[in-house]
Enzyme design. Sequence first.
Site, mmCIF file in Angstrom:
data_model
loop_
_atom_site.group_PDB
_atom_site.id
_atom_site.type_symbol
_atom_site.label_atom_id
_atom_site.label_comp_id
_atom_site.label_asym_id
_atom_site.label_seq_id
_atom_site.Cartn_x
_atom_site.Cartn_y
_atom_site.Cartn_z
ATOM 1 N N LYS A 110 3.258 1.399 -5.040
ATOM 2 C CA LYS A 110 4.102 0.786 -6.066
ATOM 3 C C LYS A 110 3.475 0.901 -7.451
ATOM 4 C CE LYS A 110 4.467 -3.399 -4.565
ATOM 5 N NZ LYS A 110 3.486 -3.268 -3.469
ATOM 6 N N ASP A 159 -3.379 -5.052 -11.036
ATOM 7 C CA ASP A 159 -2.483 -3.939 -11.364
ATOM 8 C C ASP A 159 -2.266 -3.754 -12.857
ATOM 9 O OD1 ASP A 159 -2.165 -3.358 -8.682
ATOM 10 O OD2 ASP A 159 -0.460 -4.716 -8.447
ATOM 11 N N SER A 179 -2.139 -11.101 -6.915
ATOM 12 C CA SER A 179 -3.140 -11.716 -6.044
ATOM 13 C C SER A 179 -4.167 -10.658 -5.672
ATOM 14 C CB SER A 179 -2.480 -12.318 -4.798
ATOM 15 O OG SER A 179 -1.737 -11.330 -4.101
ATOM 16 N N LYS A 197 3.754 -7.420 -14.349
ATOM 17 C CA LYS A 197 3.440 -7.792 -12.971
ATOM 18 C C LYS A 197 3.504 -9.314 -12.913
ATOM 19 C CE LYS A 197 1.460 -7.126 -8.772
ATOM 20 N NZ LYS A 197 1.874 -6.170 -7.735
ATOM 21 N N GLU A 240 6.911 -5.020 -11.602
ATOM 22 C CA GLU A 240 6.362 -4.683 -10.282
ATOM 23 C C GLU A 240 6.198 -5.926 -9.424
ATOM 24 O OE1 GLU A 240 2.460 -2.705 -8.073
ATOM 25 O OE2 GLU A 240 2.625 -2.587 -10.272
ATOM 26 N N GLY A 276 0.779 -1.230 0.000
ATOM 27 C CA GLY A 276 0.000 0.000 0.000
ATOM 28 C C GLY A 276 0.806 1.273 0.000
ATOM 29 N N VAL A 277 2.082 1.213 -0.379
ATOM 30 C CA VAL A 277 2.905 2.435 -0.381
ATOM 31 C C VAL A 277 2.866 3.153 -1.723
ATOM 32 C CG1 VAL A 277 4.476 1.632 1.413
ATOM 33 C CG2 VAL A 277 5.001 1.142 -0.971
#
Length: 469
Positions: free
Chosen positions: A271, A300, A292, A288, A358, A268-269
Site C-alpha cells: 500500500k 509510512d 501503528s 496516513k 492510506e 504487506g501488499v
Amino acid sequence: MGQNTDRRALVRDRFDRAVGYEGAATMQRVAAQRLFEKLQERMEGRVPLRILELGCGTGFLTEKLRNAWPQADIVATDIAPHMLERAQQRVGEGLCYRIMDAGEPDVSGPFDIVCGNLVFQWLEHPQQAIARLGRLLSPGGILALSTLMDGTFQEWRTACAVEHEESGTPDYPSAASIGEWYPSLFNGGWETEACVQTFSNGRAFLRHLKETGASVPRAGYRPMQLSALRRSLARFDAQGSVVTWRLAYGCFQKPPRAGVFITGTDTGVGKTFVSACLVKAWEALYWKPLQSGLAEEAGDTPTILSLTHCAPEDCLPPAGAFQAPLSPEAAARAEGVTIDPASLALRMQEPERPMVVEGAGGLMVPATETLMMCDLAAQWGLPVVLVARSGLGTLNHTLLSLEALRQRGIAMAGVVLNGPLNPANRETITEKGKVRILAEIPFQADVSAQSVEGIAQTLPSWADVRGGA
C-alpha cells in the site's frame, strides 16, 4: 436526446392532460416520501443551499424539500407545463419553476442536491443523464432518484398474456440495468421495494393509469380489440384486481474532495509503495490517518517523504500514531489511549488537489472501538484504490474485498496488482470483480525514489481516474 422526440412529446402530453393526478397518484406519494427519507438520511443533518428537482409533477417531493430546507434555493423542473403550474399552486412562490427534460438538463450548477421521483423510467438514456447530473453537484453533493422497475403491473400483464394478448404497459428497466445507473466514483447504491395496490376492478386500474399520466404505451404497441380487452379485464378481476409496483431508490454522494483512499487485501501488499507512486504521479497530498508499529519502523509518512521528495507540508500528520505493531484500535488500547472518531474527519486542505489517504491494513481492520477501516472509507466518501498481490491466493482476497466495498456502497477507482504479471488473475479480477485494473506493478527489488519515479510515469493521470466525476 433525453428521449425519442415523438415519445417525449407523447409523455409530456399525457402528463399535461392528467387532470386527476392529485387524487389518483397514491404510489407516487409513497415513493416521494420514501425517497425524501433516504435523502434526509444521506444528508446527515447538512443544510443544502441549492436544490434541483427533476420531474416535480404536482409537487409531492417539492413540498417536502421546501418544508425541510426553507432557506434553500430550489429549482423545480418538469417536462409538462401544466404539471409545473400545479406544483406552483401546491408549494407556492419563492421557488424557480422551469420546463426541462430530465434527460437534457440545461441548468447551471453547482447544486447540493439533485433529485427526481419516478422520472428515470421515462428516459431513453438514463445513465448518460445521471453522468450529466453528477457534474452539476457540488463536492459532497447528493443525487437521489427513484424509478419504476421490471415487474411493475405484472398482474395486469399476466392477465393479458393468458388471453394471448400483450399489455401496453411500458417495459420498465430491469434490476440489472438499474444497477448500472450510477455516477462514476460516487458512493451509494440502489435499494428496491415492492408495494401492492388494490383496485375495485380492472377498469379502475386502467383509469388510474390515465389519471396519473402513466398510460403511455411501450413503443410499437398495438391496442387490443375490445373483445380481447374485456377478456383480459375479466381475468384481471378474477385474480383480485391487484397490481404490484416495484420501485428502486438510488442515493449517491459526490466525493467531498479530490483524492482516493488506499487499502489492501491484507497487510504487506504494498500500500505504501503504491501510495508513493500515486503521490508522485499526481503531485498529490498524502495523509496516513492512523499509524501503528512505530516501535519497529519509522512509519509510512517519513517513507512517503523519502520516496517522493515531496514538500514536508504535503504530508499531513497522522491523527493517531502508536508504537505496537497491531491494529490502530489495539495499539491505542495498549497505550491506554482511546481514538476520538472526531479526529478522523477528512482533511480538506487544497480540496481540488488530489489527496492520497492510506489506510491501515485491510478493510476489516479495527480503526477505533466502533469503526473499522471500511467504515472510515465510507465516511470519507473517497473512491477506493485496492492494492492486491498478483499471484496465487489473490482472487479470493481481492473479490471478497470488492464485495465488501460494494455492499457498503463505497465507490471503486480501481485495483493495483503488485508482483509478477499474471494475465489470468488480471482477467478474472476484471471480469468477476467488475473493476478497472489501474496498474500492474512488477516486483521491485530496489524500493527507492528512482523506482517510484519510474512506476509513477506508467500510472494513469488523476484526470483519467477522475473521469467525469
